[in-house]
Design a protein around this motif. Structure first.
Motif, PDB file in Angstrom:
ATOM      1  N   ARG A 253       9.144  -1.301  -0.332  1.00 43.13           N
ATOM      2  CA  ARG A 253       8.943   0.008  -0.949  1.00 43.13           C
ATOM      3  C   ARG A 253       9.592   0.080  -2.321  1.00 43.13           C
ATOM      4  O   ARG A 253       9.028   0.645  -3.261  1.00 43.13           O
TER       5      ARG A 253
ATOM      6  N   LEU B 260       0.623  -4.627   9.958  1.00 44.73           N
ATOM      7  CA  LEU B 260      -0.537  -4.036   9.298  1.00 44.73           C
ATOM      8  C   LEU B 260      -1.721  -4.992   9.443  1.00 44.73           C
ATOM      9  O   LEU B 260      -1.608  -6.179   9.128  1.00 44.73           O
TER      10      LEU B 260
ATOM     11  N   ALA C  18      11.094  -3.865   4.938  1.00 49.40           N
ATOM     12  CA  ALA C  18      10.320  -2.681   4.531  1.00 49.40           C
ATOM     13  C   ALA C  18      10.978  -1.949   3.365  1.00 49.40           C
ATOM     14  O   ALA C  18      10.286  -1.485   2.447  1.00 49.40           O
TER      15      ALA C  18
ATOM     16  N   CYS D 176      -3.456  -1.517   2.658  1.00 52.82           N
ATOM     17  CA  CYS D 176      -2.087  -1.824   3.102  1.00 52.82           C
ATOM     18  C   CYS D 176      -1.091  -0.792   2.587  1.00 52.82           C
ATOM     19  O   CYS D 176      -0.147  -0.420   3.290  1.00 52.82           O
ATOM     20  N   ASN D 177      -1.289  -0.318   1.353  1.00 49.84           N
ATOM     21  CA  ASN D 177      -0.396   0.715   0.838  1.00 49.84           C
ATOM     22  C   ASN D 177      -0.519   2.002   1.641  1.00 49.84           C
ATOM     23  O   ASN D 177       0.473   2.684   1.904  1.00 49.84           O
TER      24      ASN D 177
ATOM     25  N   LEU E 200       1.341   1.412   4.709  1.00 47.83           N
ATOM     26  CA  LEU E 200       2.780   1.406   4.461  1.00 47.83           C
ATOM     27  C   LEU E 200       3.338   2.829   4.459  1.00 47.83           C
ATOM     28  O   LEU E 200       4.483   3.061   4.850  1.00 47.83           O
TER      29      LEU E 200
ATOM     30  N   THR F 288       6.571  -3.293  12.115  1.00 49.11           N
ATOM     31  CA  THR F 288       5.229  -2.775  11.885  1.00 49.11           C
ATOM     32  C   THR F 288       4.320  -3.925  11.467  1.00 49.11           C
ATOM     33  O   THR F 288       4.654  -4.697  10.571  1.00 49.11           O
TER      34      THR F 288
ATOM     35  N   GLY G 187       5.322  -1.583  -3.304  1.00 49.95           N
ATOM     36  CA  GLY G 187       4.192  -1.909  -2.439  1.00 49.95           C
ATOM     37  C   GLY G 187       3.301  -2.962  -3.074  1.00 49.95           C
ATOM     38  O   GLY G 187       3.775  -3.854  -3.779  1.00 49.95           O
TER      39      GLY G 187
ATOM     40  N   ALA H 107       3.922   3.513   8.063  1.00 50.27           N
ATOM     41  CA  ALA H 107       4.744   2.547   8.800  1.00 50.27           C
ATOM     42  C   ALA H 107       6.149   3.062   9.052  1.00 50.27           C
ATOM     43  O   ALA H 107       6.760   3.704   8.195  1.00 50.27           O
TER      44      ALA H 107
ATOM     45  N   ILE I 199       8.061  -5.587   8.168  1.00 50.27           N
ATOM     46  CA  ILE I 199       6.614  -5.396   8.077  1.00 50.27           C
ATOM     47  C   ILE I 199       5.946  -6.744   7.845  1.00 50.27           C
ATOM     48  O   ILE I 199       6.462  -7.590   7.106  1.00 50.27           O
TER      49      ILE I 199
END
Length: 485
Positions: A278, A110, A274, A180-181, A184, A108, A282, A187, A192
């Protein structure tokens, strides 16, 4: 027809992090204990100035001189280690292309963009050059819900199928990490990365990062690609900016990795696992240099960052006012990061060690604080050489004056020399004049640092927008072709 993910929900206060507590966020600048400690130091300083102004002034000058010496010494050590440290992780073109598409992880990308209609066409072209299986690539273009000008520009462009537009809900803080959060949350990739709207990444960068992660142990959760500028020769500001980036990505960053020190990440082209991102919570939506904060949280979790030998080209800021806006935001974010992570300093030292803590303080806090103090000492030096006032003589008795003069002369020479070394090592002989005139750049840094301190008090989470598209359009080199940093 490209799908648009609507603003489905608002989050309280704009916070869309996955697990950061208020104590881990820059939502408030100082904690209660920090305010008490700052008040105590201020009261002690006031008493000292009343009872013994000269003695207190001597102590302050000595303390700041030692801080300058330590900061310069630490940077020089990083540069030295960076020249001898193991090379950045290399993934040759052939190896990157040899991995079967079925074995590549889902990725992903961003791309947060706000009021940047002028670069949308270029952005789509640059993303389209990424060499990665389209069925495993997801690009989320993060637009603010009320950003009509950028949304209109996007509507006029034919978007590739792997790109989706995500509308970030209006309300709360309006910052890149908040966007971005939100991205996420949408995503689906195993890996990422973030690209800024004007970025021109190496077309094979995602493949290189995927191969690097497959090689590396699980505790390496981030690989930072190198950043450079495509408009380095536009004017003296872009040359200074380019030299700074060459020093950072060629020497300082590898030096920090070699020291096992916390690594303040770049704002773009940091590739992350990713699942780890998480678990780390984040990004902090209230920190205006969210990349530096995330780098610290990676280190505090006992995880690691490495450097990837892949280049992303950006647009160097060529305008003085625009540059000061951007740099003051970076400095303000550095101060936010240092304050947040020092809410529990003993715990911080236990997790990153004394060496890591010293490096963190000298690098993250020392950079903006000492830059903000520079004008004071420049004024004192000029006033002394012009008029030799008695008050300055009292502040700098012999045992203070001579070490301070050594720091002033050798420190400035050492930093100019480090720039020359970086330019030569990178074979960027076009930057030698920029290295010799670098003190002019320090003046700009000091102005930005003073502004950052003022904004930290008055507008701590205000994201000052950087204008892009000030340089001539740049045609990216074909995949695999060498590009100077």
């Amino acid at each position: 027809m490209t799908a648009v993910i609507p603003a489905q929900r608002r989050t309280r206060g704009g916070v869309t992090a996955f697990g950061l507590t208020a104590d881990q966020s820059a939502a408030s600048t100082l904690s209660r204990r920090q305010k008490q400690a700052l008040g105590g130091v201020g009261a002690l300083l006031l008493v000292g100035l009343v009872l013994s102004p000269t003695g207190t002034g001597n102590v302050l000058v000595v303390a700041v001189t030692l801080a300058y010496l330590a900061a310069v010494a630490y940077r020089l050590m990083c540069v030295k280690l960076g020249t001898t440290a193991p090379e950045a992780i290399e993934v040759p073109d052939a190896e990157a292309l040899a991995v079967p598409e079925a074995e590549l992880p889902a990725y992903t990308v961003l791309v947060p963009a706000y009021r940047e209609p002028e670069v949308i066409g270029q952005l789509v072209g640059n993303l389209g050059r990424l060499d990665y299986p389209r069925d495993k690539l997801e690009v989320l273009l993060l637009l603010e819900e009320d950003d009509d000008v950028t949304r209109a520009a996007v509507a006029r462009v034919q978007l590739p199928a792997m790109l989706r537009v995500v509308l970030v809900p209006d309300g709360g803080v309006r910052t890149k990490p908040n966007a971005c959060n939100y991205g996420l949350q949408q995503a689906t990739g195993d890996l990422i990365t973030i690209y800024d709207a004007e970025d021109q990444p190496d077309p094979l960068q995602l493949r290189r990062a995927a191969v690097a992660f497959a090689r590396l142990p699980e505790d390496v959760v981030c690989v930072q690609a190198r950043l450079g500028y495509f408009n380095a020769g536009q004017n003296i500001i872009t040359r200074w900016f380019t030299l700074e980036y060459v020093t950072w990505f060629e020497h300082l960053l590898p030096g920090l990795v070699a020291l096992k020190a916390p690594v303040p990440l770049g704002g773009t082209s940091n590739h992350l696992r990713a699942s780890a991102l998480r678990e780390l919570g984040g990004w902090d939506p209230y920190n205006v240099t969210e990349d530096a904060d995330l780098g610290l949280r990676i280190a505090r979790a006992g995880l690691r960052t490495e450097v990837l030998a892949s280049l992303t080209l950006e647009e160097a800021n060529s305008d003085f006012v625009n540059w000061v806006k951007q740099r003051s935001r970076w400095y303000k974010g550095y101060l936010q990061t240092w304050i947040v992570h020092n809410r529990h300093p003993v715990q911080l030292i236990r997790t990153i060690g004394w060496k890591g803590y010293l490096g963190f303080t000298l690098f993250v806090a020392g950079t903006p604080v000492l830059a903000a103090l520079n004008p004071v000492f420049w004024y004192l030096a000029i006033a002394w050489f012009v008029a030799e006032p008695g008050v300055i003589a009292a502040l700098f008795p012999g045992y203070v004056y001579y070490p301070s003069m050594v720091c002033f002369v050798l420190g400035n020479f050492a930093m100019i020399y480090a720039g020359l070394v970086s330019a030569r090592a990178a074979r960027r002989f076009d930057l030698l004049v920029a290295a010799l005139t670098f003190p002019g750049y320090w003046v700009m840094m000091s102005l930005a640092a003073v502004k950052a301190v003022v904004q930290l008090v008055l507008q701590p989470s205000y994201w000052e927008k950087t204008t892009h598209g000030l340089s001539a359009p740049h045609v990216p080199a074909p995949a695999g072709e060498a590009v100077d940093v």
